[in-house]
Design an enzyme around this catalytic site. Structure first.
Site, PDB file in Angstrom:
ATOM      1  N   CYS A  14       2.989   4.784   1.838  1.00  0.00           N
ATOM      2  CA  CYS A  14       2.819   3.334   2.004  1.00  0.00           C
ATOM      3  C   CYS A  14       2.100   3.042   3.315  1.00  0.00           C
ATOM      4  O   CYS A  14       2.506   3.520   4.380  1.00  0.00           O
ATOM      5  CB  CYS A  14       4.198   2.669   1.996  1.00  0.00           C
ATOM      6  SG  CYS A  14       4.132   0.907   2.380  1.00  0.00           S
ATOM      7  N   SER A  45      12.287  -6.940  -3.223  1.00  0.00           N
ATOM      8  CA  SER A  45      12.065  -5.516  -3.468  1.00  0.00           C
ATOM      9  C   SER A  45      12.580  -4.709  -2.283  1.00  0.00           C
ATOM     10  O   SER A  45      12.248  -4.998  -1.142  1.00  0.00           O
ATOM     11  CB  SER A  45      10.566  -5.274  -3.676  1.00  0.00           C
ATOM     12  OG  SER A  45      10.317  -3.914  -3.933  1.00  0.00           O
ATOM     13  N   CYS A  55       8.029   5.307   4.465  1.00  0.00           N
ATOM     14  CA  CYS A  55       7.713   5.943   3.183  1.00  0.00           C
ATOM     15  C   CYS A  55       6.310   6.548   3.312  1.00  0.00           C
ATOM     16  O   CYS A  55       5.365   5.876   3.736  1.00  0.00           O
ATOM     17  CB  CYS A  55       7.769   4.932   2.048  1.00  0.00           C
ATOM     18  SG  CYS A  55       9.397   4.186   1.887  1.00  0.00           S
ATOM     19  N   CYS A 111       2.981 -12.760  -2.916  1.00  0.00           N
ATOM     20  CA  CYS A 111       3.691 -11.603  -2.372  1.00  0.00           C
ATOM     21  C   CYS A 111       3.721 -11.785  -0.853  1.00  0.00           C
ATOM     22  O   CYS A 111       2.670 -11.858  -0.223  1.00  0.00           O
ATOM     23  CB  CYS A 111       2.915 -10.339  -2.766  1.00  0.00           C
ATOM     24  SG  CYS A 111       3.589  -8.808  -2.081  1.00  0.00           S
ATOM     25  N   GLU A 169       0.268  -9.785   6.381  1.00  0.00           N
ATOM     26  CA  GLU A 169      -0.587 -10.174   5.260  1.00  0.00           C
ATOM     27  C   GLU A 169       0.257 -10.773   4.141  1.00  0.00           C
ATOM     28  O   GLU A 169       1.437 -10.449   3.999  1.00  0.00           O
ATOM     29  CB  GLU A 169      -1.348  -8.941   4.741  1.00  0.00           C
ATOM     30  CG  GLU A 169      -2.313  -8.400   5.790  1.00  0.00           C
ATOM     31  CD  GLU A 169      -3.055  -7.138   5.367  1.00  0.00           C
ATOM     32  OE1 GLU A 169      -4.253  -7.054   5.652  1.00  0.00           O
ATOM     33  OE2 GLU A 169      -2.446  -6.244   4.761  1.00  0.00           O
ATOM     34  N   CYS A 184       6.895  -1.826   9.386  1.00  0.00           N
ATOM     35  CA  CYS A 184       8.086  -1.424   8.642  1.00  0.00           C
ATOM     36  C   CYS A 184       8.607  -0.124   9.235  1.00  0.00           C
ATOM     37  O   CYS A 184       7.822   0.738   9.626  1.00  0.00           O
ATOM     38  CB  CYS A 184       7.728  -1.207   7.165  1.00  0.00           C
ATOM     39  SG  CYS A 184       9.173  -0.841   6.125  1.00  0.00           S
ATOM     40  N   SER A 235      12.543   0.251  -5.199  1.00  0.00           N
ATOM     41  CA  SER A 235      11.414   1.175  -5.152  1.00  0.00           C
ATOM     42  C   SER A 235      11.969   2.595  -5.182  1.00  0.00           C
ATOM     43  O   SER A 235      12.429   3.102  -4.171  1.00  0.00           O
ATOM     44  CB  SER A 235      10.602   0.941  -3.875  1.00  0.00           C
ATOM     45  OG  SER A 235      10.100  -0.378  -3.881  1.00  0.00           O
ATOM     46  N   CYS A 288      -0.473  -3.004  -4.073  1.00  0.00           N
ATOM     47  CA  CYS A 288       0.844  -2.512  -3.649  1.00  0.00           C
ATOM     48  C   CYS A 288       0.712  -1.380  -2.642  1.00  0.00           C
ATOM     49  O   CYS A 288      -0.006  -0.408  -2.881  1.00  0.00           O
ATOM     50  CB  CYS A 288       1.631  -1.982  -4.843  1.00  0.00           C
ATOM     51  SG  CYS A 288       1.897  -3.202  -6.111  1.00  0.00           S
ATOM     52  N   GLU A 327      10.652  -4.257   5.084  1.00  0.00           N
ATOM     53  CA  GLU A 327      11.794  -4.020   4.208  1.00  0.00           C
ATOM     54  C   GLU A 327      12.697  -5.263   4.300  1.00  0.00           C
ATOM     55  O   GLU A 327      13.359  -5.476   5.319  1.00  0.00           O
ATOM     56  CB  GLU A 327      12.533  -2.749   4.661  1.00  0.00           C
ATOM     57  CG  GLU A 327      13.897  -2.538   4.036  1.00  0.00           C
ATOM     58  CD  GLU A 327      13.932  -2.682   2.518  1.00  0.00           C
ATOM     59  OE1 GLU A 327      13.112  -2.077   1.824  1.00  0.00           O
ATOM     60  OE2 GLU A 327      14.801  -3.431   2.025  1.00  0.00           O
TER      61      GLU A 327
END
Ligand code: SAH
Length: 337
Positions: free
Chosen positions: A114, A185, A111, A100, A87, A107, A208, A327, A156
């Site tokens: 997320c 990020s 985390c 973004c 996305e 990923c 982050s 986010c 990441e």
């Protein structure tokens, strides 16, 4: 056949063998400066246009496009050639237009809070697949000019270093985006931060953090067990020193988890020596994490407390929550049909 934006100039030259020499520059500019698809390159003879369209199909196939915030936020779900899905999100602000982009399908960082992390890792994106997300956003933003790119979508970025950096070079060198308008990020991949600090193209770095004591961060961000806070802080300091870029710290505010007074103090202690700017992001809900975001009041208090300790702080405006585009909510694997 590589994706259009994975193609080097030499490879494009090969593709244009037998054509008049000026076609190379013309097609290259059409791709990068004018951001056209081959079928839209009406300054080319129809036969060449058709053969290029066949040789250079886009790498992204639109599965869906949703908008929110009165059309100011747009989220795309793209399918890649092998069926992997990612996305990207375009955000219009009064003073800037930001996209973004995703750097991996899924990923591996896991985390807790997320959505992408909850879905696991599929594969790295190529540089061209990353650049094409920006190209699509540039096209959609017209007549406004896309000004900023944030590598804050799925994945990441520092776990896919070479391809991400090659995308950065192309965006900067060929597509007119200045390095100070590019922000990467990371969850804190220390070797990647150290490597990025050595590049001649200094981009903005966002880390982050979400917790500034190791015990808490080990749980929220498992990579912390490998690169604990002291090691991360050292790498951040070296980054700021080498690039003179301002460091940002991202902090998703989680009710009763990292929004207490002790958290303010720990965060200030981490941020102040680095001269970092803190972005507070009220936690967005995700399917796999049953904890709430902090209340609006707590977010404001937290900001005021941080400010009083000498840390510049912004509460990040939430965009696109209604279409799961905020986010931490990007998770094609969940939303795809
Ligand atoms: N892997 C990179 C980039 C992708 S995440 C990184 O971690 O920085 C982009 C940002 O969204 C990060 O700051 C991340 O911590 C934050 N985020 C993740 N899940 C979130 C959630 N549920 N609510 C709010 N922010 C979240």
């Amino acid at each position: 056949m590589p994706a259009p934006y994975d193609l080097s100039r030499a490879e494009l030259e090969g593709l244009l063998a037998g054509e008049r020499p000026f076609r190379l520059r013309q097609v290259w500019d059409n791709l990068h400066t004018r951001v056209l698809r081959p079928e839209e390159m009406t300054d080319l003879p129809a036969t060449l246009r058709a053969s290029l369209a066949e040789a250079l199909p886009g790498a992204l196939c639109q599965v869906s496009r949703q908008s929110a915030d009165d059309g100011q936020t747009v989220k795309w779900l793209w399918a890649l050639h092998d069926g992997a899905q990612v996305e990207s999100v375009l955000m219009h602000y009064p003073d800037r237009v930001t996209v973004c982009v995703s750097t991996q399908a899924g990923c591996a960082m896991a985390c807790q809070f997320c959505a992408t992390g909850q879905a696991g890792f599929q594969r790295h994106l190529s540089a061209g697949e990353i650049v094409e997300q920006v190209a699509e956003a540039m096209r959609a933003a017209r007549p406004r000019r896309l000004t900023n790119v944030v590598f804050m979508g799925m994945g990441e970025p520092l776990a896919n270093y070479d391809r991400v950096f090659s995308a950065i070079e192309r965006l900067h060198g060929e597509m007119g985006l200045s390095a100070r308008h590019l922000t990467l990020s990371t969850v804190g991949v220390v070797p990647g931060i150290r490597r990025l600090a050595q590049e001649s193209l200094p981009v903005n770095l966002a880390v982050s953090l979400h917790a500034a004591n190791d015990e808490k961060r080990d749980v929220l961000v498992p990579l912390n067990r490998r690169y604990p806070l002291a090691v991360l802080a050292e790498a951040c300091a070296a980054y700021v020193e080498a690039t003179h870029r301002r460091l940002s710290i991202e902090w998703a505010m989680i009710h009763d988890v990292n929004d207490q007074r002790a958290d303010v103090a720990e965060l200030a202690q981490f941020a102040r020596p680095l001269g970092a700017h803190v972005n507070l992001i009220p936690l967005n809900p995700t399917p796999g994490y049953a904890v709430r975001g902090s209340t609006a009041r707590r977010v404001r208090e937290f900001r005021d407390q941080l400010e009083s300790l000498g840390v510049n702080t912004t509460v990040r405006m939430t965009r696109g929550a209604a279409i799961d585009a905020a986010c931490g909510q990007l998770a094609a694997a969940f939303t795809a049909t």
